[in-house]
Design a protein around this motif. Structure first.
Motif, PDB file in Angstrom:
ATOM      1  N   SER A  54      18.786  -3.741  10.809  1.00 25.04           N
ATOM      2  CA  SER A  54      17.634  -4.155  11.597  1.00 25.04           C
ATOM      3  C   SER A  54      16.448  -4.275  10.654  1.00 25.04           C
ATOM      4  O   SER A  54      16.479  -3.783   9.531  1.00 25.04           O
ATOM      5  N   PHE A  55      15.414  -4.957  11.103  1.00 25.39           N
ATOM      6  CA  PHE A  55      14.227  -5.105  10.277  1.00 25.39           C
ATOM      7  C   PHE A  55      12.985  -4.961  11.142  1.00 25.39           C
ATOM      8  O   PHE A  55      13.041  -5.110  12.352  1.00 25.39           O
ATOM      9  N   GLY A  56      11.882  -4.670  10.514  1.00 28.67           N
ATOM     10  CA  GLY A  56      10.619  -4.528  11.217  1.00 28.67           C
ATOM     11  C   GLY A  56       9.497  -5.124  10.393  1.00 28.67           C
ATOM     12  O   GLY A  56       9.715  -5.610   9.282  1.00 28.67           O
ATOM     13  N   THR A  57       8.297  -5.081  10.933  1.00 29.35           N
ATOM     14  CA  THR A  57       7.123  -5.597  10.232  1.00 29.35           C
ATOM     15  C   THR A  57       6.153  -4.453   9.974  1.00 29.35           C
ATOM     16  O   THR A  57       6.343  -3.340  10.469  1.00 29.35           O
ATOM     17  N   TYR A  58       5.120  -4.728   9.230  1.00 26.63           N
ATOM     18  CA  TYR A  58       4.130  -3.704   8.890  1.00 26.63           C
ATOM     19  C   TYR A  58       2.797  -3.962   9.591  1.00 26.63           C
ATOM     20  O   TYR A  58       1.754  -3.604   9.072  1.00 26.63           O
ATOM     21  N   ASN A  59       2.815  -4.580  10.774  1.00 26.74           N
ATOM     22  CA  ASN A  59       1.564  -4.875  11.451  1.00 26.74           C
ATOM     23  C   ASN A  59       0.863  -3.631  11.983  1.00 26.74           C
ATOM     24  O   ASN A  59      -0.292  -3.687  12.378  1.00 26.74           O
ATOM     25  N   HIS A  60       1.527  -2.487  11.966  1.00 24.08           N
ATOM     26  CA  HIS A  60       0.856  -1.247  12.370  1.00 24.08           C
ATOM     27  C   HIS A  60      -0.260  -0.883  11.388  1.00 24.08           C
ATOM     28  O   HIS A  60      -1.226  -0.240  11.760  1.00 24.08           O
ATOM     29  N   GLU A  61      -0.132  -1.325  10.142  1.00 23.76           N
ATOM     30  CA  GLU A  61      -1.183  -1.041   9.165  1.00 23.76           C
ATOM     31  C   GLU A  61      -2.488  -1.747   9.545  1.00 23.76           C
ATOM     32  O   GLU A  61      -3.571  -1.170   9.452  1.00 23.76           O
ATOM     33  N   ALA A  62      -2.370  -2.994   9.991  1.00 24.22           N
ATOM     34  CA  ALA A  62      -3.556  -3.729  10.449  1.00 24.22           C
ATOM     35  C   ALA A  62      -4.124  -3.103  11.714  1.00 24.22           C
ATOM     36  O   ALA A  62      -5.346  -3.042  11.893  1.00 24.22           O
ATOM     37  N   ALA A  63      -3.245  -2.610  12.595  1.00 19.68           N
ATOM     38  CA  ALA A  63      -3.709  -1.958  13.821  1.00 19.68           C
ATOM     39  C   ALA A  63      -4.508  -0.700  13.491  1.00 19.68           C
ATOM     40  O   ALA A  63      -5.514  -0.401  14.146  1.00 19.68           O
ATOM     41  N   TYR A  64      -4.075   0.041  12.485  1.00 17.40           N
ATOM     42  CA  TYR A  64      -4.796   1.246  12.053  1.00 17.40           C
ATOM     43  C   TYR A  64      -6.203   0.872  11.577  1.00 17.40           C
ATOM     44  O   TYR A  64      -7.198   1.496  11.972  1.00 17.40           O
ATOM     45  N   LEU A  65      -6.276  -0.151  10.731  1.00 16.41           N
ATOM     46  CA  LEU A  65      -7.588  -0.586  10.231  1.00 16.41           C
ATOM     47  C   LEU A  65      -8.462  -1.118  11.358  1.00 16.41           C
ATOM     48  O   LEU A  65      -9.672  -0.871  11.381  1.00 16.41           O
ATOM     49  N   ALA A  66      -7.854  -1.824  12.311  1.00 18.80           N
ATOM     50  CA  ALA A  66      -8.615  -2.301  13.470  1.00 18.80           C
ATOM     51  C   ALA A  66      -9.178  -1.129  14.257  1.00 18.80           C
ATOM     52  O   ALA A  66     -10.305  -1.184  14.763  1.00 18.80           O
ATOM     53  N   GLY A  67      -8.426  -0.054  14.349  1.00 20.97           N
ATOM     54  CA  GLY A  67      -8.910   1.144  15.033  1.00 20.97           C
ATOM     55  C   GLY A  67     -10.106   1.759  14.328  1.00 20.97           C
ATOM     56  O   GLY A  67     -11.067   2.194  14.977  1.00 20.97           O
ATOM     57  N   MET A  68     -10.060   1.784  13.011  1.00 24.86           N
ATOM     58  CA  MET A  68     -11.202   2.319  12.251  1.00 24.86           C
ATOM     59  C   MET A  68     -12.458   1.486  12.502  1.00 24.86           C
ATOM     60  O   MET A  68     -13.548   2.033  12.703  1.00 24.86           O
ATOM     61  N   LEU A  69     -12.291   0.163  12.489  1.00 26.05           N
ATOM     62  CA  LEU A  69     -13.432  -0.721  12.758  1.00 26.05           C
ATOM     63  C   LEU A  69     -13.929  -0.552  14.189  1.00 26.05           C
ATOM     64  O   LEU A  69     -15.136  -0.506  14.437  1.00 26.05           O
ATOM     65  N   ALA A  70     -13.001  -0.462  15.127  1.00 26.43           N
ATOM     66  CA  ALA A  70     -13.369  -0.304  16.534  1.00 26.43           C
ATOM     67  C   ALA A  70     -14.171   0.967  16.753  1.00 26.43           C
ATOM     68  O   ALA A  70     -15.135   0.978  17.527  1.00 26.43           O
ATOM     69  N   ALA A  71     -13.786   2.034  16.082  1.00 31.81           N
ATOM     70  CA  ALA A  71     -14.509   3.301  16.238  1.00 31.81           C
ATOM     71  C   ALA A  71     -15.965   3.168  15.808  1.00 31.81           C
ATOM     72  O   ALA A  71     -16.858   3.758  16.422  1.00 31.81           O
ATOM     73  N   LYS A  72     -16.202   2.383  14.781  1.00 33.05           N
ATOM     74  CA  LYS A  72     -17.579   2.160  14.312  1.00 33.05           C
ATOM     75  C   LYS A  72     -18.377   1.288  15.283  1.00 33.05           C
ATOM     76  O   LYS A  72     -19.587   1.413  15.386  1.00 33.05           O
ATOM     77  N   MET A  73     -17.675   0.402  15.994  1.00 38.83           N
ATOM     78  CA  MET A  73     -18.344  -0.536  16.890  1.00 38.83           C
ATOM     79  C   MET A  73     -18.579   0.012  18.291  1.00 38.83           C
ATOM     80  O   MET A  73     -19.470  -0.453  19.007  1.00 38.83           O
ATOM     81  N   SER A  74     -17.803   0.982  18.711  1.00 40.23           N
ATOM     82  CA  SER A  74     -17.864   1.477  20.080  1.00 40.23           C
ATOM     83  C   SER A  74     -19.179   2.185  20.379  1.00 40.23           C
ATOM     84  O   SER A  74     -19.702   2.928  19.552  1.00 40.23           O
ATOM     85  N   GLN A  75     -19.676   1.954  21.581  1.00 34.87           N
ATOM     86  CA  GLN A  75     -20.877   2.650  22.035  1.00 34.87           C
ATOM     87  C   GLN A  75     -20.538   3.811  22.946  1.00 34.87           C
ATOM     88  O   GLN A  75     -21.345   4.723  23.118  1.00 34.87           O
ATOM     89  N   THR A  76     -19.344   3.798  23.550  1.00 27.98           N
ATOM     90  CA  THR A  76     -18.975   4.840  24.501  1.00 27.98           C
ATOM     91  C   THR A  76     -17.958   5.841  23.951  1.00 27.98           C
ATOM     92  O   THR A  76     -17.823   6.931  24.492  1.00 27.98           O
TER      93      THR A  76
END
Length: 152
Positions: A47-69
């Protein structure tokens, strides 16, 4: 050298588990995180997989900086390893920057139902989430309907 063949996915792993024994000249590698039982008996499956979880992690870091709530939501198809990997990577990225952040998750029970994803997104926004992680198409439509910017 074995030739590749069209294969099944998470929803139907049976062909990947039975074909290798019947066709040893064909490789069987479904896109999934599970290792087919046949792979223990044959060298032509895996079986094979992708590494898009790495981008999701970075998106989470950015989201945390952008969130107001500090409240975040996610919309996924089904609670399977491939989907949870992305959602949890996003959550971990958020928690890296904002340890006090809170999350709500919704699974719509479909791989493609933009209307359900939109409905789940609207419910999370109405519950206070100001940033959503959309694993399914339709999440951004809910954000736009509620006047939130989205990265489509």
């Amino acid at each position: 050298m074995p030739r590749p063949a069209p294969n099944s996915s998470w929803a139907n792993p049976t062909p990947s588990r039975t074909r290798p024994a019947r066709s040893p000249q064909t490789t069987h590698e479904p896109p999934s995180s599970w290792a087919p039982l046949a792979s223990r008996r044959a060298t032509t499956s895996g079986s094979f997989g992708t590494y898009n979880h790495e981008a999701a992690y970075l998106a989470g870091m950015l989201a945390a900086k952008m969130s107001q709530t500090g409240k975040f939501g996610s919309v996924g198809g089904y609670p399977i390893p491939e989907v949870n990997l992305l959602i949890n990577a996003f959550r971990l990225g958020v928690k890296e920057v904002n340890p006090d952040a809170t999350f709500t998750n919704a699974y719509i029970g479909a791989w493609f139902d933009p209307a359900k994803a939109k409905e789940a997104a609207i419910a999370q926004i109405d519950a206070g989430s100001d940033i959503l992680f959309g694993e399914r198409i339709g999440t951004a439509d809910g954000a736009q309907e509620r006047g939130r910017p989205s990265a489509r």
